[in-house]
Scaffold this active site. Structure first.
Site, PDB file in Angstrom:
ATOM      1  N   ARG A 164       0.800  -1.249  -0.068  1.00  0.00           N
ATOM      2  CA  ARG A 164       0.057   0.075   0.090  1.00  0.00           C
ATOM      3  C   ARG A 164       0.809   1.096  -0.076  1.00  0.00           C
ATOM      4  O   ARG A 164       0.489   2.271  -0.772  1.00  0.00           O
ATOM      5  CB  ARG A 164      -0.868   0.273   1.059  1.00  0.00           C
ATOM      6  CG  ARG A 164      -1.955  -0.760   1.099  1.00  0.00           C
ATOM      7  CD  ARG A 164      -3.020  -0.862   2.291  1.00  0.00           C
ATOM      8  NE  ARG A 164      -3.844  -1.835   2.145  1.00  0.00           N
ATOM      9  CZ  ARG A 164      -5.025  -1.836   2.949  1.00  0.00           C
ATOM     10  NH1 ARG A 164      -4.924  -1.175   4.119  1.00  0.00           N
ATOM     11  NH2 ARG A 164      -6.185  -2.813   2.900  1.00  0.00           N
TER      12      ARG A 164
ATOM     13  N   ASP B 286      -3.800   4.330   5.073  1.00  0.00           N
ATOM     14  CA  ASP B 286      -3.016   3.839   3.994  1.00  0.00           C
ATOM     15  C   ASP B 286      -3.371   3.417   2.443  1.00  0.00           C
ATOM     16  O   ASP B 286      -2.830   3.109   1.695  1.00  0.00           O
ATOM     17  CB  ASP B 286      -1.868   2.723   4.304  1.00  0.00           C
ATOM     18  CG  ASP B 286      -2.511   1.620   4.890  1.00  0.00           C
ATOM     19  OD1 ASP B 286      -3.657   1.493   4.623  1.00  0.00           O
ATOM     20  OD2 ASP B 286      -1.833   0.637   5.395  1.00  0.00           O
ATOM     21  N   ASP B 287      -4.934   3.447   2.710  1.00  0.00           N
ATOM     22  CA  ASP B 287      -5.510   2.995   1.390  1.00  0.00           C
ATOM     23  C   ASP B 287      -6.324   4.486   0.838  1.00  0.00           C
ATOM     24  O   ASP B 287      -7.318   4.410  -0.071  1.00  0.00           O
ATOM     25  CB  ASP B 287      -6.444   1.949   1.555  1.00  0.00           C
ATOM     26  CG  ASP B 287      -7.569   2.076   2.487  1.00  0.00           C
ATOM     27  OD1 ASP B 287      -7.526   3.204   3.153  1.00  0.00           O
ATOM     28  OD2 ASP B 287      -8.540   1.385   2.606  1.00  0.00           O
TER      29      ASP B 287
ATOM     30  N   ASP C 287     -11.470   6.232  15.914  1.00  0.00           N
ATOM     31  CA  ASP C 287     -12.304   7.404  15.287  1.00  0.00           C
ATOM     32  C   ASP C 287     -13.347   7.811  16.069  1.00  0.00           C
ATOM     33  O   ASP C 287     -13.785   9.073  16.198  1.00  0.00           O
ATOM     34  CB  ASP C 287     -12.480   6.976  13.847  1.00  0.00           C
ATOM     35  CG  ASP C 287     -13.239   5.732  13.663  1.00  0.00           C
ATOM     36  OD1 ASP C 287     -13.334   5.213  14.402  1.00  0.00           O
ATOM     37  OD2 ASP C 287     -13.484   5.339  12.505  1.00  0.00           O
TER      38      ASP C 287
ATOM     39  N   HIS D  44     -13.300   3.071   1.557  1.00  0.00           N
ATOM     40  CA  HIS D  44     -13.447   1.680   0.924  1.00  0.00           C
ATOM     41  C   HIS D  44     -14.687   1.071   1.103  1.00  0.00           C
ATOM     42  O   HIS D  44     -15.134   0.222   0.611  1.00  0.00           O
ATOM     43  CB  HIS D  44     -12.189   0.762   1.058  1.00  0.00           C
ATOM     44  CG  HIS D  44     -12.148   0.332   2.460  1.00  0.00           C
ATOM     45  ND1 HIS D  44     -11.503   0.963   3.681  1.00  0.00           N
ATOM     46  CD2 HIS D  44     -12.637  -0.999   3.050  1.00  0.00           C
ATOM     47  CE1 HIS D  44     -11.746   0.115   4.518  1.00  0.00           C
ATOM     48  NE2 HIS D  44     -12.318  -1.150   4.328  1.00  0.00           N
TER      49      HIS D  44
END
Ligand SMILES: *[C@@H]1O[C@H](CO)[C@@H](O)[C@H](O)[C@H]1NC(C)=O
Length: 362
Positions: free
Chosen positions: A111, A184-185, A273, A297
């Site tokens: 990634r 990281d995506d 989060d 995603h």
């Protein structure tokens, strides 16, 4: 000593003016105290209604006083009050934004390489990689911008909160104006991010992101060792990225700095989060500014209008195994060459990049 009558009355007048000013200055101090008592923990400064709307005079008189905030914010403390309630434009540079990328050792190759090849190459100085294992190759590429959090590599609540806690501390240390967290995506469309953040002031209380649910989350808040009460709050989903102004981040300090973040997360037993949302919305009573420019995603990314892709702030990709969930952007590279579409997006944004199709042949 002889005092002229004119001089005396002028002195009296000035003295009474000074007294009036002093009384005016004391009013807000006396008035805001009971408000703070409502909250589970002391607020550095009540955000409620005291600085907005009808109480303008109070807002102004506070400007000159040293407050708890001013101590945290240094010289920027004063600006906070004068801009409160209105959006103000400021020349925000990319270097003013601290971008934290959360990753784990197993994704350094698959990634991170793609991120370094694409958007991170345009924001090298201010992008920091938060990971959980040493990697010489990564260290050579990114040097001091790689932070080994020493947190566990497990995808558990504790490990994730451990990383967020290190991200927070590094941001505070950095002195930058904005804290943005991404995964990281995520592809960060830097010009869009810069544009979005410049429409706010970093001294205001700003928490920007995509709500992951269409309703606030309800959590049980452990009060003492036995009892618990229920709290409702919105939070920005970490997988789409979110941003917090420095002014707000400083106020989060009692619950977020130096390991306090982990204690706070344990109190509600929710992920990183959610804990950010809990501190900001439930404890500091600052609302999440909902934006749909951030993407994770978990969304159906194929449904994004193609014309709008480059105006978004973050993109993501997922589900290569069964079904490709990527942004519908064609051209430049085939799906096989660029399964995430990040290279295609990057070449549309920065066509001069040496590996972009139109430059490959010379
Ligand atoms: C992680 O451990 C290393 C080695 O002990 C140390 O140098 C580093 O500062 C630690 N990282 C953090 C974020 O504490």
């Amino acid at each position: 000593m002889h005092l002229s009558p004119v001089g005396t009355s002028r002195r009296c007048f000035l003295a009474s003016l000074a007294l009036c000013a002093l009384v005016l200055l004391l009013i807000p101090t006396l008035q805001t105290q009971p408000r703070q008592g409502k909250l589970p923990q002391p607020l550095p400064r009540g955000r409620s209604s005291s600085c907005e709307g009808a109480n303008n005079a109070i807002g102004l008189s506070v400007t000159g006083l040293p407050t708890v905030d001013a101590k945290f914010q240094g010289v920027q403390g004063d600006a906070h009050f004068s801009v409160s309630g209105s959006r103000s434009r400021e020349a925000l540079e990319l270097k003013d934004i601290f971008i934290a990328v959360k990753t784990t050792r197993k994704y350094h190759k698959s990634r991170l390489q793609l991120l370094f090849q694409t958007w991170v190459s345009k924001a090298k100085e201010q992008t920091f990689i938060f990971t959980d294992g040493e990697d010489k190759e990564l260290r050579q590429k990114a040097g001091g911008n790689v932070i080994n959090t020493n947190c566990s590599a497990a995808h558990t609540r504790q490990a994730l909160c451990c990383k967020m806690s290190v991200e927070y501390d590094k941001f505070i240390e950095s002195q930058k104006k904005w804290f943005c967290h991404v995964d990281d995506d995520n592809y960060v469309i830097l010009p869009s991010l810069q544009r979005l953040l410049s429409s706010y002031s970093h001294t205001q209380d700003v928490y920007l992101g995509r709500p992951s649910l269409d309703h606030p989350i309800e959590a049980a808040e452990r009060v003492k060792s036995d009892g618990s009460t229920s709290v409702k709050f919105w939070f920005a989903t970490g997988g789409a990225g979110f941003c917090i102004s420095r002014g707000l981040a400083l106020k989060m300090s009692p619950w977020a700095s130096l390991g306090n973040f982990i204690t706070t997360a344990e109190k509600i037993r929710l992920p990183d989060d959610c804990t950010i949302g809990y501190i900001i919305e439930a404890l500091l009573e600052v609302s999440l500014t909902h934006t749909h420019l951030f993407h994770s995603h978990l969304e159906n990314l194929q449904r994004m209008p193609a014309d709008d892709i480059l105006n978004q702030v973050t993109l993501s990709y997922g589900g290569f195994e069964n079904r490709r969930n990527v942004v519908p952007i064609a051209g430049m590279f085939s799906l096989a060459e660029d399964p995430s579409r990040f290279k295609t997006v990057h070449c549309l944004l920065y066509p001069e990049t040496d590996w972009c199709p139109r430059n490959i042949h010379h």
